[in-house]
Design a protein around this motif. Sequence first.
Motif, PDB file in Angstrom:
ATOM      1  N   ILE A 131      13.536   3.214   2.135  1.00 41.29           N
ATOM      2  CA  ILE A 131      12.407   2.539   3.277  1.00 41.29           C
ATOM      3  C   ILE A 131      11.339   2.526   2.536  1.00 41.29           C
ATOM      4  CG2 ILE A 131      11.639   4.586   4.245  1.00 41.29           C
ATOM      5  CD1 ILE A 131      12.898   1.931   6.399  1.00 41.29           C
ATOM      6  N   ASP A 132      10.414   1.601   2.749  1.00 42.77           N
ATOM      7  CA  ASP A 132       9.101   1.394   2.261  1.00 42.77           C
ATOM      8  C   ASP A 132       8.034   1.365   3.347  1.00 42.77           C
ATOM      9  OD1 ASP A 132       6.829   0.904   0.838  1.00 42.77           O
ATOM     10  OD2 ASP A 132       7.614  -0.487  -0.547  1.00 42.77           O
ATOM     11  N   LEU A 133       7.444   2.438   3.687  1.00 40.90           N
ATOM     12  CA  LEU A 133       6.483   2.263   4.879  1.00 40.90           C
ATOM     13  C   LEU A 133       4.983   1.874   4.382  1.00 40.90           C
ATOM     14  CD1 LEU A 133       7.313   5.737   6.730  1.00 40.90           C
ATOM     15  CD2 LEU A 133       8.098   3.391   6.992  1.00 40.90           C
ATOM     16  N   SER A 134       4.814   1.596   2.906  1.00 46.28           N
ATOM     17  CA  SER A 134       3.487   1.441   2.425  1.00 46.28           C
ATOM     18  C   SER A 134       3.235  -0.026   2.334  1.00 46.28           C
ATOM     19  CB  SER A 134       3.524   2.104   1.006  1.00 46.28           C
ATOM     20  OG  SER A 134       4.140   1.275   0.078  1.00 46.28           O
ATOM     21  N   VAL A 135       4.054  -1.077   2.531  1.00 47.53           N
ATOM     22  CA  VAL A 135       3.774  -2.485   2.358  1.00 47.53           C
ATOM     23  C   VAL A 135       2.666  -3.007   3.131  1.00 47.53           C
ATOM     24  CG1 VAL A 135       6.211  -3.058   1.484  1.00 47.53           C
ATOM     25  CG2 VAL A 135       5.663  -2.789   4.351  1.00 47.53           C
ATOM     26  N   GLY A 136       2.409  -2.267   4.240  1.00 45.85           N
ATOM     27  CA  GLY A 136       1.366  -2.932   5.021  1.00 45.85           C
ATOM     28  C   GLY A 136      -0.081  -2.519   4.180  1.00 45.85           C
ATOM     29  N   SER A 137      -0.123  -1.403   3.662  1.00 47.66           N
ATOM     30  CA  SER A 137      -1.227  -0.876   2.898  1.00 47.66           C
ATOM     31  C   SER A 137      -1.574  -1.603   1.470  1.00 47.66           C
ATOM     32  CB  SER A 137      -1.172   0.681   2.839  1.00 47.66           C
ATOM     33  OG  SER A 137      -1.221   1.236   4.114  1.00 47.66           O
ATOM     34  N   THR A 138      -0.163  -1.795   0.990  1.00 45.81           N
ATOM     35  CA  THR A 138      -0.274  -2.611  -0.384  1.00 45.81           C
ATOM     36  C   THR A 138      -0.696  -4.131  -0.139  1.00 45.81           C
ATOM     37  OG1 THR A 138       1.699  -1.143  -0.930  1.00 45.81           O
ATOM     38  CG2 THR A 138       1.279  -3.545  -1.958  1.00 45.81           C
ATOM     39  N   LEU A 139      -0.197  -4.476   1.169  1.00 47.69           N
ATOM     40  CA  LEU A 139      -0.904  -5.965   1.354  1.00 47.69           C
ATOM     41  C   LEU A 139      -2.427  -5.999   1.536  1.00 47.69           C
ATOM     42  CD1 LEU A 139       0.487  -8.199   4.156  1.00 47.69           C
ATOM     43  CD2 LEU A 139      -1.689  -7.535   4.099  1.00 47.69           C
ATOM     44  N   ALA A 140      -2.923  -4.906   1.915  1.00 47.39           N
ATOM     45  CA  ALA A 140      -4.296  -4.825   2.371  1.00 47.39           C
ATOM     46  C   ALA A 140      -5.027  -4.522   0.964  1.00 47.39           C
ATOM     47  CB  ALA A 140      -4.552  -3.538   3.316  1.00 47.39           C
ATOM     48  N   LEU A 141      -4.700  -3.714   0.314  1.00 49.41           N
ATOM     49  CA  LEU A 141      -5.322  -3.308  -0.881  1.00 49.41           C
ATOM     50  C   LEU A 141      -5.318  -4.669  -2.000  1.00 49.41           C
ATOM     51  CD1 LEU A 141      -7.006  -1.333  -2.783  1.00 49.41           C
ATOM     52  CD2 LEU A 141      -4.813  -0.025  -3.177  1.00 49.41           C
ATOM     53  N   SER A 142      -4.337  -5.070  -2.107  1.00 47.76           N
ATOM     54  CA  SER A 142      -3.952  -6.216  -2.723  1.00 47.76           C
ATOM     55  C   SER A 142      -4.846  -7.547  -2.594  1.00 47.76           C
ATOM     56  CB  SER A 142      -2.481  -6.647  -3.020  1.00 47.76           C
ATOM     57  OG  SER A 142      -1.491  -5.795  -3.366  1.00 47.76           O
ATOM     58  N   GLY A 143      -4.838  -7.562  -1.079  1.00 44.14           N
ATOM     59  CA  GLY A 143      -5.703  -8.809  -0.664  1.00 44.14           C
ATOM     60  C   GLY A 143      -7.297  -8.479  -0.754  1.00 44.14           C
ATOM     61  N   ALA A 144      -7.328  -7.230  -0.810  1.00 45.81           N
ATOM     62  CA  ALA A 144      -8.932  -6.818  -0.798  1.00 45.81           C
ATOM     63  C   ALA A 144      -9.282  -6.918  -2.371  1.00 45.81           C
ATOM     64  CB  ALA A 144      -9.108  -5.310  -0.398  1.00 45.81           C
ATOM     65  N   LEU A 145      -8.437  -6.293  -3.156  1.00 43.09           N
ATOM     66  CA  LEU A 145      -8.586  -6.589  -4.837  1.00 43.09           C
ATOM     67  C   LEU A 145      -9.089  -7.877  -5.098  1.00 43.09           C
ATOM     68  CD1 LEU A 145      -9.231  -5.356  -7.195  1.00 43.09           C
ATOM     69  CD2 LEU A 145      -6.632  -5.726  -7.891  1.00 43.09           C
ATOM     70  N   THR A 146      -8.023  -8.869  -4.603  1.00 44.41           N
ATOM     71  CA  THR A 146      -8.134 -10.036  -4.829  1.00 44.41           C
ATOM     72  C   THR A 146      -9.550 -10.792  -4.290  1.00 44.41           C
ATOM     73  OG1 THR A 146      -5.705 -10.633  -4.953  1.00 44.41           O
ATOM     74  CG2 THR A 146      -7.058 -12.550  -4.639  1.00 44.41           C
ATOM     75  N   ALA A 147      -9.831 -10.571  -3.175  1.00 41.05           N
ATOM     76  CA  ALA A 147     -11.189 -11.146  -2.717  1.00 41.05           C
ATOM     77  C   ALA A 147     -12.406 -10.467  -3.277  1.00 41.05           C
ATOM     78  CB  ALA A 147     -11.061 -10.668  -1.059  1.00 41.05           C
ATOM     79  N   GLY A 148     -12.069  -9.198  -3.628  1.00 37.46           N
ATOM     80  CA  GLY A 148     -13.251  -8.679  -4.268  1.00 37.46           C
ATOM     81  C   GLY A 148     -13.772  -9.214  -5.635  1.00 37.46           C
ATOM     82  N   LEU A 160      -4.231 -10.710 -10.727  1.00 42.30           N
ATOM     83  CA  LEU A 160      -4.566  -9.140 -10.813  1.00 42.30           C
ATOM     84  C   LEU A 160      -4.128  -8.788  -9.422  1.00 42.30           C
ATOM     85  CD1 LEU A 160      -7.986  -9.151 -12.420  1.00 42.30           C
ATOM     86  CD2 LEU A 160      -5.645  -8.567 -13.600  1.00 42.30           C
ATOM     87  N   GLY A 161      -4.160  -9.373  -8.371  1.00 39.96           N
ATOM     88  CA  GLY A 161      -3.708  -8.748  -7.034  1.00 39.96           C
ATOM     89  C   GLY A 161      -2.121  -8.569  -7.032  1.00 39.96           C
ATOM     90  N   MET A 162      -1.449  -9.539  -7.601  1.00 39.09           N
ATOM     91  CA  MET A 162      -0.117  -9.528  -7.411  1.00 39.09           C
ATOM     92  C   MET A 162       0.430  -8.198  -8.559  1.00 39.09           C
ATOM     93  SD  MET A 162       1.539 -13.171  -7.231  1.00 39.09           S
ATOM     94  CE  MET A 162       0.521 -13.863  -8.437  1.00 39.09           C
ATOM     95  N   LEU A 163      -0.355  -8.050  -9.639  1.00 38.05           N
ATOM     96  CA  LEU A 163      -0.103  -6.898 -10.638  1.00 38.05           C
ATOM     97  C   LEU A 163      -0.245  -5.618  -9.938  1.00 38.05           C
ATOM     98  CD1 LEU A 163      -1.444  -8.404 -13.920  1.00 38.05           C
ATOM     99  CD2 LEU A 163       1.036  -7.878 -13.336  1.00 38.05           C
ATOM    100  N   LEU A 164      -1.364  -5.651  -9.053  1.00 39.34           N
ATOM    101  CA  LEU A 164      -1.613  -4.181  -8.364  1.00 39.34           C
ATOM    102  C   LEU A 164      -0.367  -4.013  -7.491  1.00 39.34           C
ATOM    103  CD1 LEU A 164      -3.789  -2.037  -7.512  1.00 39.34           C
ATOM    104  CD2 LEU A 164      -4.561  -3.577  -6.080  1.00 39.34           C
ATOM    105  N   GLY A 165      -0.090  -5.270  -6.713  1.00 36.05           N
ATOM    106  CA  GLY A 165       1.133  -4.742  -5.596  1.00 36.05           C
ATOM    107  C   GLY A 165       2.386  -4.257  -6.312  1.00 36.05           C
ATOM    108  N   ALA A 166       2.642  -4.970  -7.517  1.00 31.35           N
ATOM    109  CA  ALA A 166       3.832  -4.439  -8.314  1.00 31.35           C
ATOM    110  C   ALA A 166       3.614  -3.113  -8.783  1.00 31.35           C
ATOM    111  CB  ALA A 166       4.092  -5.333  -9.462  1.00 31.35           C
ATOM    112  N   PHE A 167       2.476  -2.597  -9.239  1.00 29.02           N
ATOM    113  CA  PHE A 167       2.085  -1.237  -9.771  1.00 29.02           C
ATOM    114  C   PHE A 167       2.193  -0.429  -8.562  1.00 29.02           C
ATOM    115  CE2 PHE A 167      -1.115   2.112 -10.667  1.00 29.02           C
ATOM    116  CZ  PHE A 167      -0.659   2.522 -11.646  1.00 29.02           C
ATOM    117  N   LEU A 168       1.652  -0.806  -7.442  1.00 28.89           N
ATOM    118  CA  LEU A 168       1.649   0.061  -6.240  1.00 28.89           C
ATOM    119  C   LEU A 168       2.988   0.487  -5.822  1.00 28.89           C
ATOM    120  CD1 LEU A 168      -1.323  -1.036  -4.157  1.00 28.89           C
ATOM    121  CD2 LEU A 168      -1.227   0.809  -5.455  1.00 28.89           C
ATOM    122  N   GLY A 169       4.029  -0.669  -6.099  1.00 25.69           N
ATOM    123  CA  GLY A 169       5.482  -0.509  -5.670  1.00 25.69           C
ATOM    124  C   GLY A 169       6.064   0.467  -6.732  1.00 25.69           C
TER     125      GLY A 169
END
Length: 314
Positions: free
Chosen positions: A66-83, A97-106
Amino acid sequence: MENTKKRIFAVGSLGPVLALIVLIVVVTALNPSFMTTDNLLNLLRQVSINALIAFGMSFVILTGGIDLSVGSTLALSGALTAGIIASGISPLIAMCLGMLLGAFLGMINGILVAKGNLAPFIATLATMTIYRGATLVFTDGNPITGIGDSFIFQFVGKGYLFGVPVPIIIMVICFLLLYILLHKTAFGKKTYAVGGNIHAAKIAGVKTNKVQIIIYTISGFMASIAGIILTSRLNSAQPTAGVSYEMDAIAAVVLGGTSLSGGKGRLFGTLIGALIIGTINNGLNLLGVSSFYQQIVKGLVIIIAVLLDRRQNK
């Protein structure tokens, strides 16, 4: 006997499709505007976010995780991209870079589960909290605005191609690629093997740790794509983005016929499950039902889906 099992499986796999058809007929009867082209395109655009997350979640649940962190991963990746975009760097680089961050968090989730021998629920519950906290720290608890009007970035969330919203096209492309990966490659067979019996898979020579790490990496990557699309649509990054999105993704996977115990399920079923969730939300909105009641309805749908899953496993 074998043919009988195949027929039973075929009938069972049609269940989500039949449920979707019945749901569409009922909603259309209650509000004919549901079947208008504009509403259907809007529905699919809304579904694309949940579907992308659910595609990655399918791989995880197929392994019994199970992966309960996907919502938080979405938020952090989106925030990094926007920043990054707000700082003046190319939106294309920012999205990569946002997608790389998401892959790294996963991948971190995968390492905790595979190498750290943590239960997926505990591992991803912890990282869900950590990633959400990191998002709040990065954004200082405030939305990131001033992203600008870059054509490339706006195109991802708001653009159209041949009259079809780009998020829908991205959803279809990701579905096809992941469908091939899961159902047409050796890696897909290893995924089912790990979910069916991880100990037997190890004996058979499957590098289960590697498979699990890759699968959680895929889940994080898909969540980051959803995060970038959502950030593009809103033209801002919200620190609270993605809250409870993991529940909708899990619901879509289970409604699509994937067993929570792992080893059984199809990616096409997940797509149908996401469409069911989206149709429920869209239909209730058209009928003027309060969002509070919508949460109750979705909760009941999840309970029914899990009960059906347990009954089928018996």
